[in-house]
Motif scaffolding. Sequence first.
Motif, PDB file in Angstrom:
ATOM      1  N   ILE A 178     -52.256  66.455  -1.099  1.00 45.67           N
ATOM      2  CA  ILE A 178     -51.370  65.385  -0.627  1.00 45.67           C
ATOM      3  C   ILE A 178     -50.068  65.954  -0.067  1.00 45.67           C
ATOM      4  CG2 ILE A 178     -50.024  63.369  -1.337  1.00 45.67           C
ATOM      5  CD1 ILE A 178     -52.229  62.711  -3.317  1.00 45.67           C
ATOM      6  N   CYS A 179     -49.447  66.874  -0.795  1.00 39.42           N
ATOM      7  CA  CYS A 179     -48.187  67.462  -0.329  1.00 39.42           C
ATOM      8  C   CYS A 179     -48.401  68.333   0.902  1.00 39.42           C
ATOM      9  CB  CYS A 179     -47.539  68.282  -1.440  1.00 39.42           C
ATOM     10  SG  CYS A 179     -47.046  67.315  -2.895  1.00 39.42           S
ATOM     11  N   GLY A 180     -49.608  68.919   1.019  1.00 41.19           N
ATOM     12  CA  GLY A 180     -49.902  69.761   2.171  1.00 41.19           C
ATOM     13  C   GLY A 180     -49.906  68.991   3.478  1.00 41.19           C
ATOM     14  N   ARG A 181     -50.120  67.692   3.428  1.00 38.47           N
ATOM     15  CA  ARG A 181     -50.099  66.876   4.643  1.00 38.47           C
ATOM     16  C   ARG A 181     -48.706  66.835   5.268  1.00 38.47           C
ATOM     17  NH1 ARG A 181     -53.450  61.704   2.147  1.00 38.47           N
ATOM     18  NH2 ARG A 181     -55.379  62.854   1.655  1.00 38.47           N
ATOM     19  N   GLU A 182     -47.691  67.154   4.479  1.00 43.37           N
ATOM     20  CA  GLU A 182     -46.324  67.187   5.008  1.00 43.37           C
ATOM     21  C   GLU A 182     -45.837  68.619   5.204  1.00 43.37           C
ATOM     22  OE1 GLU A 182     -43.686  64.730   2.777  1.00 43.37           O
ATOM     23  OE2 GLU A 182     -44.770  62.893   3.281  1.00 43.37           O
ATOM     24  N   GLY A 183     -46.779  69.540   5.230  1.00 40.36           N
ATOM     25  CA  GLY A 183     -46.435  70.923   5.527  1.00 40.36           C
ATOM     26  C   GLY A 183     -45.916  71.726   4.353  1.00 40.36           C
ATOM     27  N   ILE A 184     -46.089  71.227   3.143  1.00 38.88           N
ATOM     28  CA  ILE A 184     -45.629  71.968   1.964  1.00 38.88           C
ATOM     29  C   ILE A 184     -46.685  73.019   1.608  1.00 38.88           C
ATOM     30  CG2 ILE A 184     -44.766  71.789  -0.380  1.00 38.88           C
ATOM     31  CD1 ILE A 184     -43.178  70.238   1.761  1.00 38.88           C
ATOM     32  N   ALA A 185     -46.255  74.264   1.494  1.00 42.62           N
ATOM     33  CA  ALA A 185     -47.171  75.364   1.224  1.00 42.62           C
ATOM     34  C   ALA A 185     -47.837  75.193  -0.140  1.00 42.62           C
ATOM     35  CB  ALA A 185     -46.427  76.698   1.280  1.00 42.62           C
ATOM     36  N   PRO A 186     -49.138  75.515  -0.241  1.00 40.30           N
ATOM     37  CA  PRO A 186     -49.833  75.390  -1.531  1.00 40.30           C
ATOM     38  C   PRO A 186     -49.167  76.164  -2.666  1.00 40.30           C
ATOM     39  CG  PRO A 186     -51.411  75.738   0.246  1.00 40.30           C
ATOM     40  CD  PRO A 186     -50.047  75.916   0.846  1.00 40.30           C
ATOM     41  N   LEU A 187     -48.665  77.363  -2.365  1.00 41.77           N
ATOM     42  CA  LEU A 187     -48.010  78.153  -3.417  1.00 41.77           C
ATOM     43  C   LEU A 187     -46.766  77.446  -3.944  1.00 41.77           C
ATOM     44  CD1 LEU A 187     -48.234  81.926  -2.397  1.00 41.77           C
ATOM     45  CD2 LEU A 187     -49.243  80.788  -4.384  1.00 41.77           C
ATOM     46  N   THR A 188     -46.057  76.755  -3.062  1.00 38.69           N
ATOM     47  CA  THR A 188     -44.861  76.015  -3.502  1.00 38.69           C
ATOM     48  C   THR A 188     -45.245  74.877  -4.429  1.00 38.69           C
ATOM     49  OG1 THR A 188     -43.728  76.545  -1.423  1.00 38.69           O
ATOM     50  CG2 THR A 188     -42.849  74.718  -2.714  1.00 38.69           C
ATOM     51  N   VAL A 189     -46.331  74.174  -4.083  1.00 39.41           N
ATOM     52  CA  VAL A 189     -46.800  73.070  -4.931  1.00 39.41           C
ATOM     53  C   VAL A 189     -47.276  73.602  -6.278  1.00 39.41           C
ATOM     54  CG1 VAL A 189     -48.448  71.171  -5.126  1.00 39.41           C
ATOM     55  CG2 VAL A 189     -47.452  71.719  -2.907  1.00 39.41           C
ATOM     56  N   LEU A 190     -48.012  74.700  -6.256  1.00 38.39           N
ATOM     57  CA  LEU A 190     -48.511  75.283  -7.500  1.00 38.39           C
ATOM     58  C   LEU A 190     -47.359  75.780  -8.373  1.00 38.39           C
ATOM     59  CD1 LEU A 190     -51.604  77.276  -6.177  1.00 38.39           C
ATOM     60  CD2 LEU A 190     -51.601  75.125  -7.421  1.00 38.39           C
ATOM     61  N   ALA A 191     -46.363  76.427  -7.739  1.00 41.76           N
ATOM     62  CA  ALA A 191     -45.207  76.899  -8.495  1.00 41.76           C
ATOM     63  C   ALA A 191     -44.426  75.721  -9.078  1.00 41.76           C
ATOM     64  CB  ALA A 191     -44.306  77.740  -7.596  1.00 41.76           C
ATOM     65  N   GLY A 192     -44.279  74.648  -8.289  1.00 43.19           N
ATOM     66  CA  GLY A 192     -43.580  73.459  -8.776  1.00 43.19           C
ATOM     67  C   GLY A 192     -44.306  72.801  -9.932  1.00 43.19           C
ATOM     68  N   THR A 193     -45.633  72.749  -9.851  1.00 40.44           N
ATOM     69  CA  THR A 193     -46.415  72.157 -10.942  1.00 40.44           C
ATOM     70  C   THR A 193     -46.305  72.999 -12.205  1.00 40.44           C
ATOM     71  OG1 THR A 193     -47.979  71.250  -9.326  1.00 40.44           O
ATOM     72  CG2 THR A 193     -48.701  71.349 -11.609  1.00 40.44           C
ATOM     73  N   GLY A 194     -46.344  74.309 -12.039  1.00 40.81           N
ATOM     74  CA  GLY A 194     -46.176  75.186 -13.203  1.00 40.81           C
ATOM     75  C   GLY A 194     -44.808  75.036 -13.834  1.00 40.81           C
ATOM     76  N   LEU A 195     -43.771  74.928 -12.987  1.00 44.02           N
ATOM     77  CA  LEU A 195     -42.417  74.747 -13.501  1.00 44.02           C
ATOM     78  C   LEU A 195     -42.275  73.386 -14.182  1.00 44.02           C
ATOM     79  CD1 LEU A 195     -39.634  75.935 -13.779  1.00 44.02           C
ATOM     80  CD2 LEU A 195     -39.075  75.108 -11.487  1.00 44.02           C
TER      81      LEU A 195
END
Length: 326
Positions: free
Chosen positions: A122-139
């Motif tokens: 879902i976040c990737g549809r707005e150009g958010i890098a997968p690693l950023t989403v994964l790091a944010g979820t981990g945090l």
Amino acid sequence: MECRAVLRYATAIEQQKSKIKNIKTAIGWVIGIASVGLCAAAIIGYWDKFDPWRYPIRPALFSAAIACTLAGLCLHGLGWFVLMRGMAPGLSFSSAMRAWAYSQVVKYVPGKVMVFVTRTEICGREGIAPLTVLAGTGLEIILSLICAMVLSLGTVTVWLRNSGLSPWVCVLPLAGLLAMVHPKVIMAVMRLYYRLRKADTSSVPKLDLKHILQPMAVYFMGWLLYGVGGYLLVRVIVAGFDGSPSAMIGVIGAFPFAWAAGYLVILAPGGAGFREGALVYALGSWLSFELAIVVAVAARMCQSGLDLLIAGGWWAGRTIALRRSK
């Protein structure tokens, strides 16, 4: 010949991965079904201890319990948005909240992998890098666990006193938890994570103390309301419950503690069974075993229902908005 051998090897690996995945899924569902079955059997066996006609449920108090739990869950979603905006300023509120809401439903798939997949998609549809989403979820997981454990200190303190241990034993673990939220520690962990994924460490989101404390404050309020909702649910189910300040603090902390315990068990879908067991154990200082089981099952039903309600609300709202835009 070499190509055929490589193809057979690759096929064997994929089949092995598929078998492992199926085994993990089966184990998770067996644990979940067995846990639900045990809880149902306990409720039937101890039904004479909980009779709604003998202990009439107060609708106003029950509504307040549901409202507090719902508000706590919504604050968790808001905390995710605040956290991700610090890491990816281009992420919109609607996409962040929709990713969080949908992930609350797919978390019931054993392994919790679908949580990352859903948010990344879902976040990737707005150009958010997968690693950023994964790091944010981990945090998010780290901050939530810290807030949950801080709120459960009242519950842990009672256990320590009942065991003859000093409550000061909690000081060192608490100091360690708080040290984990220092920006330098978090940035070091994120850089290590990016290196392990063989990604460019220069693309690591820059986070300062403000970017950590803002979502952490939201998560803390969310867990506090979540615990208050659980406390009110206990008051609904258990007639004549001791409402002293110490009992209130302990019971409120029992619900975040149970969430943390259930989350750490990755095989169980949504922590089913383990979360209920932890809650029954945590409430043991104030409730009898049979009533604690009833509370644990009722709390699970309320949270699962609210998870579906939140996700369904975002899905319905998006569907209506898309139809109107056509």
